[in-house]
Design an enzyme around this catalytic site. Structure first.
Site, short mmCIF file in Angstrom:
data_model
loop_
_atom_site.label_atom_id
_atom_site.label_comp_id
_atom_site.label_asym_id
_atom_site.label_seq_id
_atom_site.Cartn_x
_atom_site.Cartn_y
_atom_site.Cartn_z
N ASP A 39 -34.51 -20.14 9.91
CA ASP A 39 -35.49 -19.33 9.18
C ASP A 39 -35.99 -20.16 7.98
OD1 ASP A 39 -36.88 -17.54 7.63
OD2 ASP A 39 -35.25 -16.06 7.49
N GLU A 91 -26.26 -44.92 -5.59
CA GLU A 91 -25.28 -44.66 -4.54
C GLU A 91 -25.68 -45.46 -3.31
OE1 GLU A 91 -24.20 -42.17 -0.86
OE2 GLU A 91 -26.03 -43.10 -1.53
N CYS A 123 -23.89 -39.41 -7.88
CA CYS A 123 -25.09 -39.02 -8.64
C CYS A 123 -24.93 -39.22 -10.14
CB CYS A 123 -25.44 -37.57 -8.34
SG CYS A 123 -25.59 -37.28 -6.58
N SER A 216 -18.28 -28.89 -2.51
CA SER A 216 -18.95 -29.75 -3.50
C SER A 216 -19.64 -28.90 -4.58
CB SER A 216 -19.96 -30.70 -2.83
OG SER A 216 -21.10 -30.01 -2.37
N HIS A 252 -27.99 -31.73 -13.07
CA HIS A 252 -28.15 -32.51 -11.84
C HIS A 252 -28.71 -31.57 -10.77
CE1 HIS A 252 -27.59 -34.80 -8.31
NE2 HIS A 252 -26.51 -34.16 -7.90
N ASN A 306 -33.57 -34.40 -3.11
CA ASN A 306 -32.46 -34.99 -3.86
C ASN A 306 -32.67 -36.50 -4.00
OD1 ASN A 306 -30.08 -35.40 -5.19
ND2 ASN A 306 -28.74 -34.81 -3.48
N SER A 339 -20.36 -36.71 -7.55
CA SER A 339 -19.26 -36.30 -6.67
C SER A 339 -18.13 -37.33 -6.72
CB SER A 339 -19.76 -36.17 -5.24
OG SER A 339 -20.57 -35.04 -5.13
N1 CAA Z 1 -33.40 -16.44 3.55
C1 CAA Z 1 -33.09 -16.66 2.25
N2 CAA Z 1 -31.93 -17.26 1.88
C2 CAA Z 1 -31.08 -17.66 2.84
C3 CAA Z 1 -31.35 -17.45 4.20
C4 CAA Z 1 -32.57 -16.80 4.55
N3 CAA Z 1 -32.90 -16.57 5.81
N4 CAA Z 1 -30.31 -17.94 4.92
C5 CAA Z 1 -29.44 -18.45 4.03
N5 CAA Z 1 -29.90 -18.27 2.78
C6 CAA Z 1 -29.26 -18.70 1.52
C7 CAA Z 1 -27.78 -18.46 1.48
O1 CAA Z 1 -27.47 -17.12 1.08
C8 CAA Z 1 -27.37 -19.49 0.46
O2 CAA Z 1 -27.67 -19.03 -0.84
P1 CAA Z 1 -26.50 -18.97 -1.96
O3 CAA Z 1 -25.95 -20.37 -2.07
O4 CAA Z 1 -27.19 -18.52 -3.17
O5 CAA Z 1 -25.48 -18.03 -1.43
C9 CAA Z 1 -28.32 -20.65 0.72
O6 CAA Z 1 -29.42 -20.10 1.44
C10 CAA Z 1 -27.72 -21.77 1.56
O7 CAA Z 1 -27.18 -21.19 2.70
P2 CAA Z 1 -25.78 -21.71 3.28
O8 CAA Z 1 -24.78 -21.80 2.17
O9 CAA Z 1 -25.45 -20.88 4.45
O10 CAA Z 1 -26.24 -23.15 3.72
P3 CAA Z 1 -25.43 -24.29 4.44
O11 CAA Z 1 -24.01 -23.89 4.65
O12 CAA Z 1 -26.20 -24.69 5.64
O13 CAA Z 1 -25.48 -25.52 3.42
C11 CAA Z 1 -25.36 -26.79 1.43
C12 CAA Z 1 -25.92 -25.52 2.10
C13 CAA Z 1 -23.84 -26.66 1.31
C14 CAA Z 1 -25.98 -26.95 0.06
C15 CAA Z 1 -25.71 -28.03 2.33
O14 CAA Z 1 -27.10 -28.19 2.34
C16 CAA Z 1 -25.03 -29.32 1.90
O15 CAA Z 1 -23.92 -29.60 2.31
N6 CAA Z 1 -25.72 -30.16 1.06
C17 CAA Z 1 -25.18 -31.45 0.62
C18 CAA Z 1 -24.11 -31.30 -0.46
C19 CAA Z 1 -24.69 -30.91 -1.80
O16 CAA Z 1 -25.86 -31.04 -2.08
N7 CAA Z 1 -23.81 -30.43 -2.70
C20 CAA Z 1 -24.22 -30.05 -4.04
C21 CAA Z 1 -23.10 -30.22 -5.03
S1 CAA Z 1 -22.49 -31.91 -4.97
C22 CAA Z 1 -23.66 -32.78 -5.80
O17 CAA Z 1 -24.46 -32.23 -6.51
C23 CAA Z 1 -23.74 -34.24 -5.62
C24 CAA Z 1 -24.88 -34.57 -4.71
O18 CAA Z 1 -26.02 -34.75 -5.14
C25 CAA Z 1 -24.62 -34.64 -3.29
#
Ligand code: CAA
Length: 432
Positions: A39, A91, A123, A216, A252, A306, A339
């Site tokens: 979606d 990185e 980062c 993370s 960040h 990012n 991280s």
């Molecule tokens: N409509 C609106 N919102 C929706 C939706 C829909 N149809 N479906 C899902 N969402 C929302 C969820 O509710 C969630 O929101 P909240 O976090 O507010 O609860 C959001 O969308 C994301 O959904 P999920 O958590 O289900 O998504 P995911 O499990 O597929 O992965 C993620 C999300 C963990 C960020 C993933 O993209 C990821 O692993 N990213 C890389 C790691 C990262 O960026 N980490 C950040 C901290 S570490 C850091 O900052 C260092 C760095 O740069 C890497």
């Protein structure tokens, strides 16, 4: 931090100039969501991203860093001879041994007595470079010279991974000096935090990052709370950290929604309890604070994606580019997370006159010029990246991707990376 407190310190040090250069192509998040059967609201609202810059084979850490560095020097009228230190935080290193700075030093024509090196901490790399440069200047070792700090990264998680919508590519350059024109750092109350965690990492054999995504996010927020406490513990005036005394809170930004989570955490530290966004009073308080202090400066991040260590500073560029003169002479907070993990929380002041550079810093016109890729083209680029660093392998062609400019990565020949304008592609015959 107050103006008085800064006057008492011997040297005013901070960010004197900035410049952003990102990858010249992008994909639309609705297209990506559709291709992945997700979606689109998840990527647009749930993650907070509209677009994502994609580095073609001719754009790498060095080429983007050199272009960002050149922009910062030119827009702020700084001669390369004034630079005494060059540090690239990344990185996305291009060599296990040779720093990306060696190439950028040459491409920018920096003086031979300018020291140069690379810093790595996910980062956090450019923040480590920024504070080291500020210390170098404060110690007097700079002898009146300036430091050029460049954050340059390509975020790669791979196709069809949870991290895929949180990729991007770009570089932010910052000149650090005495009597800065943009942001004056308060080096007296920087708070730090470190902890060995496996939240995000990239082993030597992998072009793609490994991430325990949800963990993370927890690590990031934990680091924010701890580094804020550490900064407060060395401050003479705790009121400086209060949201109502700040003009902006920068975090960040691995994806836009993360900054929202960070600001929630920041407010919770002040009220010493969890926010309940179902409660009308809490919701109003959060919406006002986030809407004034953080959300307005995330529009460029939402288009670029990012860029790892540069993403925090891209948000600061967005802030200046909006030309809010009433925010000059006000304090801001800056939170950097890498991280692994390491983090710092610090305060700075928006220098009077900073907004004079709003137009020079605004990258929106360049973002408009980016070429939109189809998802098929993006996937082809991901596949090409596999072979791009093989010796005498691919010789990427900037014309194939309609790239503009004159600093490109042209492939590896005799085990050495080639950089330059398209016309230098001559001896590298292989198509890519
Ligand atoms: N409509 C609106 N919102 C929706 C939706 C829909 N149809 N479906 C899902 N969402 C929302 C969820 O509710 C969630 O929101 P909240 O976090 O507010 O609860 C959001 O969308 C994301 O959904 P999920 O958590 O289900 O998504 P995911 O499990 O597929 O992965 C993620 C999300 C963990 C960020 C993933 O993209 C990821 O692993 N990213 C890389 C790691 C990262 O960026 N980490 C950040 C901290 S570490 C850091 O900052 C260092 C760095 O740069 C890497």
């Amino acid at each position: 931090m107050t103006a008085d407190r800064l006057t008492n310190s011997n040297i005013r040090v901070g960010i004197d100039a900035m410049g952003f250069s990102g990858a010249q192509c992008y994909i639309n998040m609705v297209d990506l969501a559709t291709a992945r059967g997700v979606d689109p609201a998840k990527f647009i609202v749930g993650i907070g991203q509209k677009q994502m810059s994609v580095a073609t084979p001719c754009e790498d850490t060095v080429s983007m860093a050199a272009l960002a560095g050149r922009k910062a020097l030119e827009a702020f009228d700084i001669d390369p001879s004034e630079i005494g230190t060059l540090i690239i935080g990344t990185e996305t290193g291009i060599d296990h041994s040779k720093p990306a700075t060696a190439y950028v030093h040459e491409l920018l024509g920096l003086p031979s007595n300018c020291r140069q090196f690379e810093t790595k901490h996910a980062c956090y790399g450019a923040t480590a470079a920024l504070t080291s440069a500020a210390d170098w200047i404060s110690s007097g070792r700079a002898r009146g010279r300036k430091a050029l700090i460049i954050a340059s990264d390509i975020a790669r998680y791979g196709i069809n991974t949870p991290g895929e919508p949180t990729q991007g590519a770009g570089a932010v350059a910052m000149v650090v000096s005495e009597n800065p024109r943009l942001f004056e750092l308060d080096m007296q109350c920087v708070g730090d935090y470190s902890s060995q965690v496996m939240d995000f990492w990239r082993p030597l054999y992998s072009k793609y990052a490994f991430a325990d995504g949800h963990y993370s996010i927890e690590c990031y927020l934990e680091a924010l709370a701890h580094s804020l406490k550490d900064a407060q513990s060395v401050s003479e005036d705790l009121s400086l950290f209060k949201p109502e005394n700040l003009a902006a809170c920068f975090y960040h930004v691995p994806f836009v929604k993360m900054a929202r989570k960070a600001h929630t955490c920041f407010l919770e530290q002040h009220i010493d309890r969890k926010l309940d966004l179902k409660d009308i009073t809490d919701k109003e308080m959060f919406t006002k604070s986030y809407g004034e202090l953080t959300a307005p400066w995330l529009s460029i991040n939402a288009q670029v994606g990012n860029i790892y260590t540069g993403s925090l500073f891209l948000s600061m560029i967005d802030f200046v580019s909006q030309n809010n003169r009433e925010l000059e002479n006000r304090n801001i907070s800056i939170f950097s997370y890498g991280s692994g993990c390491g983090a710092s929380f610090m305060l700075a002041r928006v220098v009077e006159g900073a907004m004079d550079y709003a137009q020079a810093l605004d990258p929106r016109a360049d973002l408009e010029k980016r070429r939109k890729l189809t998802i098929e083209e993006y996937e082809k680029i991901v596949a090409l990246a596999e072979d791009i660093d093989m010796n005498d392998g691919l010789a990427p062609d900037p014309a194939r991707w309609s790239l503009k400019g004159n600093i490109f990565y042209l492939g590896t020949h005799n085990h050495s990376r080639q950089y330059g304008p398209q016309s230098m592609r001559g001896q590298l015959q292989r198509a890519g």
